[in-house]
Write a protein that holds these residues in place. Structure first.
Motif, PDB file in Angstrom:
ATOM      1  N   THR A   1      -7.072  14.014  -3.732  1.00 54.99           N
ATOM      2  CA  THR A   1      -6.282  12.907  -4.283  1.00 54.99           C
ATOM      3  C   THR A   1      -7.158  11.665  -4.341  1.00 54.99           C
ATOM      4  O   THR A   1      -7.784  11.293  -3.351  1.00 54.99           O
ATOM      5  N   GLU A   2      -7.193  11.022  -5.496  1.00 57.81           N
ATOM      6  CA  GLU A   2      -7.976   9.797  -5.695  1.00 57.81           C
ATOM      7  C   GLU A   2      -7.048   8.729  -6.251  1.00 57.81           C
ATOM      8  O   GLU A   2      -6.355   8.959  -7.248  1.00 57.81           O
ATOM      9  N   THR A   3      -7.002   7.565  -5.593  1.00 58.27           N
ATOM     10  CA  THR A   3      -6.126   6.497  -6.077  1.00 58.27           C
ATOM     11  C   THR A   3      -6.861   5.163  -6.092  1.00 58.27           C
ATOM     12  O   THR A   3      -7.793   4.933  -5.315  1.00 58.27           O
ATOM     13  N   ARG A   4      -6.400   4.297  -6.972  1.00 55.47           N
ATOM     14  CA  ARG A   4      -6.884   2.929  -7.079  1.00 55.47           C
ATOM     15  C   ARG A   4      -5.672   2.013  -7.234  1.00 55.47           C
ATOM     16  O   ARG A   4      -4.848   2.206  -8.127  1.00 55.47           O
ATOM     17  N   THR A   5      -5.558   1.027  -6.345  1.00 52.65           N
ATOM     18  CA  THR A   5      -4.427   0.098  -6.358  1.00 52.65           C
ATOM     19  C   THR A   5      -4.946  -1.327  -6.482  1.00 52.65           C
ATOM     20  O   THR A   5      -5.828  -1.743  -5.722  1.00 52.65           O
ATOM     21  N   THR A   6      -4.407  -2.081  -7.427  1.00 53.17           N
ATOM     22  CA  THR A   6      -4.737  -3.490  -7.590  1.00 53.17           C
ATOM     23  C   THR A   6      -3.436  -4.287  -7.625  1.00 53.17           C
ATOM     24  O   THR A   6      -2.487  -3.901  -8.322  1.00 53.17           O
ATOM     25  N   GLY A   7      -3.399  -5.350  -6.848  1.00 48.13           N
ATOM     26  CA  GLY A   7      -2.183  -6.135  -6.795  1.00 48.13           C
ATOM     27  C   GLY A   7      -2.454  -7.627  -6.739  1.00 48.13           C
ATOM     28  O   GLY A   7      -3.562  -8.065  -6.417  1.00 48.13           O
ATOM     29  N   ALA A   8      -1.434  -8.413  -7.065  1.00 48.12           N
ATOM     30  CA  ALA A   8      -1.534  -9.874  -7.012  1.00 48.12           C
ATOM     31  C   ALA A   8      -0.148 -10.443  -6.772  1.00 48.12           C
ATOM     32  O   ALA A   8       0.870  -9.831  -7.127  1.00 48.12           O
ATOM     33  N   SER A   9      -0.107 -11.606  -6.147  1.00 52.84           N
ATOM     34  CA  SER A   9       1.171 -12.291  -5.936  1.00 52.84           C
ATOM     35  C   SER A   9       0.956 -13.791  -5.944  1.00 52.84           C
ATOM     36  O   SER A   9      -0.121 -14.285  -5.598  1.00 52.84           O
TER      37      SER A   9
ATOM     38  N   TYR B   1      -1.101   0.860 -10.020  1.00 51.59           N
ATOM     39  CA  TYR B   1      -1.423   2.021  -9.179  1.00 51.59           C
ATOM     40  C   TYR B   1      -1.836   3.187 -10.070  1.00 51.59           C
ATOM     41  O   TYR B   1      -1.128   3.538 -11.018  1.00 51.59           O
ATOM     42  N   ARG B   2      -3.007   3.784  -9.765  1.00 51.12           N
ATOM     43  CA  ARG B   2      -3.526   4.917 -10.524  1.00 51.12           C
ATOM     44  C   ARG B   2      -3.823   6.065  -9.568  1.00 51.12           C
ATOM     45  O   ARG B   2      -4.424   5.861  -8.516  1.00 51.12           O
ATOM     46  N   LEU B   3      -3.403   7.272  -9.965  1.00 53.86           N
ATOM     47  CA  LEU B   3      -3.531   8.431  -9.078  1.00 53.86           C
ATOM     48  C   LEU B   3      -3.952   9.666  -9.857  1.00 53.86           C
ATOM     49  O   LEU B   3      -3.431   9.941 -10.945  1.00 53.86           O
ATOM     50  N   ASP B   4      -4.899  10.412  -9.290  1.00 52.82           N
ATOM     51  CA  ASP B   4      -5.253  11.746  -9.765  1.00 52.82           C
ATOM     52  C   ASP B   4      -5.153  12.703  -8.591  1.00 52.82           C
ATOM     53  O   ASP B   4      -5.755  12.473  -7.536  1.00 52.82           O
ATOM     54  N   ASP B   5      -4.374  13.774  -8.766  1.00 54.16           N
ATOM     55  CA  ASP B   5      -4.177  14.771  -7.716  1.00 54.16           C
ATOM     56  C   ASP B   5      -4.502  16.133  -8.318  1.00 54.16           C
ATOM     57  O   ASP B   5      -3.784  16.629  -9.194  1.00 54.16           O
ATOM     58  N   TYR B   6      -5.599  16.735  -7.867  1.00 57.26           N
ATOM     59  CA  TYR B   6      -6.036  18.012  -8.441  1.00 57.26           C
ATOM     60  C   TYR B   6      -6.562  18.930  -7.340  1.00 57.26           C
ATOM     61  O   TYR B   6      -7.014  18.482  -6.287  1.00 57.26           O
ATOM     62  N   TRP B   7      -6.504  20.246  -7.623  1.00 62.04           N
ATOM     63  CA  TRP B   7      -6.852  21.250  -6.633  1.00 62.04           C
ATOM     64  C   TRP B   7      -7.931  22.176  -7.204  1.00 62.04           C
ATOM     65  O   TRP B   7      -7.636  23.035  -8.044  1.00 62.04           O
ATOM     66  N   PRO B   8      -9.175  22.017  -6.783  1.00 62.34           N
ATOM     67  CA  PRO B   8     -10.262  22.861  -7.303  1.00 62.34           C
ATOM     68  C   PRO B   8     -10.032  24.342  -7.020  1.00 62.34           C
ATOM     69  O   PRO B   8      -9.344  24.717  -6.061  1.00 62.34           O
ATOM     70  N   ALA B   9     -10.614  25.185  -7.855  1.00 60.02           N
ATOM     71  CA  ALA B   9     -10.497  26.632  -7.683  1.00 60.02           C
ATOM     72  C   ALA B   9     -11.172  27.065  -6.384  1.00 60.02           C
ATOM     73  O   ALA B   9     -12.212  26.536  -6.001  1.00 60.02           O
TER      74      ALA B   9
ATOM     75  N   LEU C   1       0.846  -1.191   0.000  1.00 63.29           N
ATOM     76  CA  LEU C   1       0.000   0.000   0.000  1.00 63.29           C
ATOM     77  C   LEU C   1       0.880   1.239   0.000  1.00 63.29           C
ATOM     78  O   LEU C   1       1.869   1.319   0.729  1.00 63.29           O
ATOM     79  N   LEU C   2       0.517   2.231  -0.802  1.00 64.72           N
ATOM     80  CA  LEU C   2       1.298   3.450  -0.962  1.00 64.72           C
ATOM     81  C   LEU C   2       0.581   4.635  -0.333  1.00 64.72           C
ATOM     82  O   LEU C   2      -0.655   4.685  -0.286  1.00 64.72           O
ATOM     83  N   ALA C   3       1.353   5.600   0.146  1.00 62.31           N
ATOM     84  CA  ALA C   3       0.772   6.854   0.616  1.00 62.31           C
ATOM     85  C   ALA C   3       0.220   7.616  -0.583  1.00 62.31           C
ATOM     86  O   ALA C   3       0.941   7.863  -1.553  1.00 62.31           O
ATOM     87  N   SER C   4      -1.047   7.975  -0.514  1.00 59.68           N
ATOM     88  CA  SER C   4      -1.721   8.622  -1.646  1.00 59.68           C
ATOM     89  C   SER C   4      -2.043  10.061  -1.283  1.00 59.68           C
ATOM     90  O   SER C   4      -3.196  10.431  -1.039  1.00 59.68           O
ATOM     91  N   CYS C   5      -1.000  10.891  -1.253  1.00 57.71           N
ATOM     92  CA  CYS C   5      -1.129  12.268  -0.807  1.00 57.71           C
ATOM     93  C   CYS C   5       0.181  12.976  -1.100  1.00 57.71           C
ATOM     94  O   CYS C   5       1.254  12.391  -0.900  1.00 57.71           O
ATOM     95  N   PRO C   6       0.158  14.240  -1.559  1.00 61.60           N
ATOM     96  CA  PRO C   6       1.414  14.954  -1.801  1.00 61.60           C
ATOM     97  C   PRO C   6       2.204  15.213  -0.523  1.00 61.60           C
ATOM     98  O   PRO C   6       3.390  15.554  -0.590  1.00 61.60           O
TER      99      PRO C   6
END
Length: 767
Positions: free
Chosen positions: A351-359, A381-389, A103-108
């Protein structure tokens, strides 16, 4: 408060050198915080399951449960999200897993690291690889590994019908009015298990040992903080895990559903606060045992929705229409260039993220003395980081910090463990990993302007340059481990090894594109108050580590002494250089004693140090069985290109603990000593901190179904500044890189102080 450190170190040396050692025990390169601390292995130690229980009364931060592991320290952050450090390497440089999930930190600001998704009451085991990592427990990291596990499924005994059990608990801490509850329940037959664990925890701001600032304002009219109150240290979090498992003969299938709702976690060393974090996860595992060994398959998925803005202790309203030092609500929202002035309502960040993993992993018994571990791992791992006006310079459009961020990992590994006679055990491992990354187009709040004097923001220039280049990249990384353990005689064994480990840069090191000071300061996961700009040309870090452990002990490990020197050389170490937004180039002359903008860059570095740990019984009397335990750690690090000291390294530190066991009582008096931090990073204008000493008192009583824990942290209410706590941004005008002196509030030079005296109590009841 400046305190000399030498007497404490000398006392530890005398105590350790007085012990006699005998008889061996098998070694490994891990510490499992599960059964008992005295089961020391390799360069680390094992902590007992019973020792985990009282820690939940002292702290709601799972990472802090590792503070008795040699070589481990912590970056200051939110009160439930500190970042573990192993031998000077932290955060993304460590491999952290929760129930087998990467699991990754999903935040700047990395406000939601992997361990923050568990409450201490939910943790059943913690494994720390502090020295040479097996390749099966590493990957995409150059430091150690931390593996957290919730409770494994439990089934009813044959012929017993069903199993029904549970536990409830609660705690309270006086300093910050922290309180929480936890509950767990299990229903099982011989082949089916249903389980639930849940916990709620919340707290207010904590207070330091004395006044540490000369102001009370927060930048919000009518809201002030006492001079000893550490602003932005409150939090509230709720965590739930629901598990289901089925077993048949030698096969086990289990699935766990996790959910976190964190309405707030305020940050004293960041310009923003976490004001909502929701995580949903599902984790499915199959385990099969065969004559030749065992096979394990896992698949998991995680979704995180994260929101930041200014919390209650930081100025919320900005713009020329919002008043002076204390920002006042204004209306309507107006943007830069409006002749009627400007009005900004906070600064929302999403910040919106989606993580899928397998082992897929297998342990294959080649012979009685040879074991082969092979496996493969995938992560998407997919990430969108945006700042609304929100107004002022923050608009009229959306700021795309990282759009359509992608980071994918594919790995293969093989590991051979062999026992050679009565004295030798060897471990050889090889790992290949391909890391692919990409990101979409950048866009500023206003993509058509670079701002106007004196408020240049260079959004158009920086976005155009970023969008004109290719963002896609792929790295082919190789790891190698060679480890040997040698039982010298009945009371002494050694472990020594070499490892090559590789880590590709993360999305937040690569793709944040804006040199505008305000935007850059929002991309900061070390809490130093500076702004950071990404670098798409970063190369993977390649670390070469040598480590050895010399271990003297008796058969029961009631007495032991361990010495672990370590050395790591890192090629292409990702450090940072001061950056001039006006020229869009590295500064030739460093700015001093203030916050600045930096850009990530590859350099060369070395880290080295030593860990010392030990324990011994002292006496058995009518007042109980007395013993002593101790830790000492030292780490240094240098940037070999610039000669600068590496950032955020814990100075020489030690813990000495006197223990007493009397019947069902288990008590301890603990002394913690930390030397002054004088070796600091000049490029980051890192602040020095004085040395200090703390005393903690802990008492526990265990009945068959009931456990009580209580004690006092920082018994003498000492004031101290945390060496890894970062810069204080707990209140005031945090949006400005260096807030105006007229504000009379935040300025460079104030490290985050630690908590003053706190009395705590916890209770857990089993049924």
């Amino acid at each position: 408060m400046q305190q000399r450190f030498t007497p404490l170190a000398a006392a530890m040396a005398l105590i350790f050198s007085a012990a006699a050692w005998a008889e061996p025990e098998q070694t490994m390169q891990s510490v499992v915080v599960q059964s008992a601390r005295e089961q020391s292995e390799g360069s680390s130690s094992k902590l007992g399951a019973d020792s985990l229980k009282p820690q939940g009364a002292r702290s709601s931060d799972v990472a802090q449960m590792l503070r008795e592991v040699p070589g481990v320290s912590f970056y200051g952050a939110g009160q439930v999200s500190s970042l573990p450090v192993i031998h000077g390497l932290a955060d993304d440089r460590l491999r952290v897993k929760v129930d087998g999930m990467d699991l990754l930190a999903s935040c700047p600001n990395h406000m939601n690291p992997a361990l923050s998704y568990l409450d201490p009451s939910q943790v059943d085991a913690l494994t720390v690889y502090a020295g040479i990592n097996p390749v099966s427990a590493g990957g995409d990291s150059i430091g150690g590994s931390i593996i957290a596990e919730t409770k494994a499924p439990e089934f009813a005994e044959a012929g017993a019908g069903h199993l029904l059990k549970g536990e409830v608990g609660s705690f309270y801490r006086s300093n910050n009015d922290a309180r929480g509850v936890n509950a767990s329940a299990t229903f099982a037959t011989e082949n089916i298990n249903l389980s639930y664990t849940g916990a709620l925890s919340k707290a207010n701001n904590y207070v330091a040992g004395k006044n540490f600032k000369n102001y009370t304002a927060t930048g919000n009219a009518g809201h002030t903080l006492a001079r000893d109150e550490v602003g932005s240290t409150g939090y509230e979090t709720t965590n739930h895990t629901l598990g289901m498992a089925v077993r048949s003969a030698n096969h086990l299938f289990e699935v766990k559903f996790g959910y976190q709702n964190m309405p707030e976690q305020l940050y004293p060393n960041q310009r923003m606060d976490l004001l909502d974090n929701e995580q949903k996860r599902v984790n499915a595992r199959w385990l099969g045992k065969f004559d030749w060994g065992k096979l394990e398959a896992r698949v998991y998925h995680e979704e995180v929705d994260h929101f930041m803005d200014f919390g209650r202790d930081k100025r919320f309203w900005y713009g020329s229409n919002s008043g002076g030092v204390n920002g006042a609500p204004c209306s309507p929202i107006r943007f830069a260039g409006d002749p009627a002035g400007t009005c900004a309502k906070g600064m929302p960040m999403v910040t919106e993220t989606r993580t899928t993993g397998a082992s897929l992993k297998a342990d294959v018994k080649l012979s009685q003395n040879d074991l082969l571990r092979i496996g493969s791992e995938l992560q998407r791992y997919r990430l969108d980081d945006y700042w609304p006006a929100s107004g002022g310079g923050m608009g009229p459009g959306v700021f795309e910090n990282i759009k359509n961020g992608e980071r994918d990992r594919k790995a293969l590994f093989a590991e051979w463990e062999a026992v050679r006679g009565a004295h030798w055990t060897t471990l050889l491992g090889l790992r290949y990993e391909r890391v692919s990354m990409d990101a979409g187009q950048a866009r500023g709040y206003n993509p058509n302007t670079n701002g106007t004097a004196p408020m240049f923001n260079y959004q158009k220039r920086d976005a155009d340059a970023f969008n004109a280049r290719n963002h896609s990249r792929s790295d082919n990384n190789w790891d190698f481990t060679a480890l040997a353990r040698y039982l010298v005689d009945a009371g002494f064994d050694m472990e020594f090894g070499f490892a090559r480990k590789t880590r590709s840069p993360g999305l937040y090191e690569t793709y944040p594109w804006s040199t505008w000071a305000m935007a850059a300061t929002m991309n900061n996961f070390v809490g130093d108050g500076n702004g950071y700009v990404g670098n798409p040309d970063l190369k993977p870090e390649k670390a070469y580590t040598l480590s050895a452990t010399f271990d003297w002990h008796n058969a029961e490990r009631s007495r032991e002494f361990k010495l672990t020197p370590h050395y790591t050389h890192v090629d292409d170490y990702i450090d940072a250089v001061q950056w001039d937004p006006a020229t869009n180039a590295a500064r030739t002359t460093l700015v001093r004693d203030q916050f600045s903008v930096l850009r990530y860059a590859n350099h060369s570095a070395r880290l080295y140090g030593v860990d010392v740990s030990g324990k011994s019984g002292l006496a058995k009397t009518g007042f109980g069985e007395f013993g002593v335990q101790g830790l000492l750690s030292y780490t240094r690090g240098k940037n070999r290109k610039t000669g600068d000291d590496l950032y955020n390294l814990m100075p020489l530190n030690a813990t000495l603990k006197l223990t007493q066991k009397l019947g069902a009582w288990d008590n301890a008096l603990e002394v913690v000593g930390v030397a002054a931090k004088r070796k600091v990073s000049s490029a980051r204008n890192e602040m020095k901190t004085p040395g200090y000493g703390l005393v903690n008192l802990r008492l526990s009583h265990q009945w068959k179904q009931l456990r009580l824990d209580f004690g006092v942290e920082n018994l003498f209410d000492r004031y101290y500044q945390m060496p890894l706590g970062g810069a204080y941004f707990g209140q005031g005008r945090t949006m400005s890189l260096n807030p105006p002196a007229a504000d009379g509030m935040i300025a460079w030079g104030t490290p985050v102080p630690g908590m003053g005296r706190s009395i705590y109590a916890g209770i857990n009841v089993k049924f």
